[in-house]
Motif scaffolding. Structure first.
Motif, PDB file in Angstrom:
ATOM      1  N   VAL A   3      -7.977  25.749 -29.123  1.00 56.43           N
ATOM      2  CA  VAL A   3      -8.146  24.815 -28.012  1.00 56.43           C
ATOM      3  C   VAL A   3      -6.756  24.596 -27.420  1.00 56.43           C
ATOM      4  CG1 VAL A   3      -8.863  22.519 -27.289  1.00 56.43           C
ATOM      5  CG2 VAL A   3     -10.143  23.723 -29.087  1.00 56.43           C
ATOM      6  N   ALA A   4      -6.584  25.075 -26.199  1.00 55.07           N
ATOM      7  CA  ALA A   4      -5.300  24.931 -25.500  1.00 55.07           C
ATOM      8  C   ALA A   4      -5.280  23.604 -24.755  1.00 55.07           C
ATOM      9  CB  ALA A   4      -5.101  26.087 -24.527  1.00 55.07           C
ATOM     10  N   GLN A   5      -4.176  22.894 -24.868  1.00 55.34           N
ATOM     11  CA  GLN A   5      -3.970  21.635 -24.155  1.00 55.34           C
ATOM     12  C   GLN A   5      -3.032  21.922 -22.985  1.00 55.34           C
ATOM     13  OE1 GLN A   5      -5.604  18.890 -25.004  1.00 55.34           O
ATOM     14  NE2 GLN A   5      -6.462  19.782 -26.879  1.00 55.34           N
ATOM     15  N   VAL A   6      -3.592  22.014 -21.783  1.00 52.05           N
ATOM     16  CA  VAL A   6      -2.859  22.513 -20.618  1.00 52.05           C
ATOM     17  C   VAL A   6      -2.675  21.402 -19.587  1.00 52.05           C
ATOM     18  CG1 VAL A   6      -2.832  24.271 -18.796  1.00 52.05           C
ATOM     19  CG2 VAL A   6      -3.864  24.801 -21.020  1.00 52.05           C
ATOM     20  N   LEU A   7      -1.480  21.323 -19.055  1.00 50.79           N
ATOM     21  CA  LEU A   7      -1.215  20.413 -17.932  1.00 50.79           C
ATOM     22  C   LEU A   7      -1.569  21.128 -16.637  1.00 50.79           C
ATOM     23  CD1 LEU A   7       2.149  18.748 -18.961  1.00 50.79           C
ATOM     24  CD2 LEU A   7      -0.160  17.774 -19.049  1.00 50.79           C
ATOM     25  N   TRP A   8      -2.237  20.417 -15.756  1.00 50.78           N
ATOM     26  CA  TRP A   8      -2.722  20.984 -14.500  1.00 50.78           C
ATOM     27  C   TRP A   8      -2.275  20.085 -13.359  1.00 50.78           C
ATOM     28  CZ3 TRP A   8      -5.679  24.949 -16.535  1.00 50.78           C
ATOM     29  CH2 TRP A   8      -6.208  25.869 -15.627  1.00 50.78           C
ATOM     30  N   GLU A   9      -1.853  20.665 -12.269  1.00 51.25           N
ATOM     31  CA  GLU A   9      -1.398  19.891 -11.110  1.00 51.25           C
ATOM     32  C   GLU A   9      -2.569  19.162 -10.468  1.00 51.25           C
ATOM     33  OE1 GLU A   9       0.977  20.519  -6.889  1.00 51.25           O
ATOM     34  OE2 GLU A   9       0.775  22.210  -8.268  1.00 51.25           O
TER      35      GLU A   9
END
Length: 143
Positions: free
Chosen positions: A135-141
């Protein structure tokens, strides 16, 4: 370009095909994970795997390549905070063709400019074997 607001929990996607070669397995392992099961076909043949297998870290790197080429390049993803539950349930072998599937599990605002998106990532072979899950924890604009 896909912003945070366009993503919905439950969204799924599948993409990519990456063919793994013995030369790539031994080259990656020689530099980053020089265990005999990844670098020496004879030693690997005598192991529990019975043949050369890719390092789990190589599997993660190939997964990342598929994610970038298939999705992230055309998105407003900014980078990851980390990964949870990284697993390599089956080994990757030379000749395998890898594909990736994703499912958005969670999303929430992170700050005024970014959102956090939890993405379940599964990498499989042409036989349907799962070779990586995380499970990737990704920041998104955000807009």
């Amino acid at each position: 370009m896909e912003y945070f607001e366009a993503l919905a929990v439950g969204d799924t996607d599948s993409f990519g095909e990456y063919e793994v070669t013995a030369e790539e397995v031994t080259s990656f392992a020689g530099q980053y994970d020089p265990q005999p099961i990844h670098t020496d076909p004879e030693a690997a043949a005598a192991s529990m795997f019975g043949e050369l297998v890719a390092s789990g870290w190589h599997t993660a790197a190939m997964t990342m390549r598929l994610l970038v080429d298939g999705w992230l390049t055309d998105s407003r993803a900014l980078g990851a905070l980390g990964v949870d539950s990284l697993r390599w349930p089956e080994p990757v072998r030379p000749g395998d063709r890898l594909s990736v599937s994703t499912e958005i599990r969670e999303k929430e605002p992170f700050d005024d400019d970014r959102g956090r998106v939890a993405i379940e990532v599964t990498t499989t072979t042409q036989r349907g074997d799962t070779v990586l899950s995380m499970v990737a924890q990704v920041l998104w604009e955000r807009r």
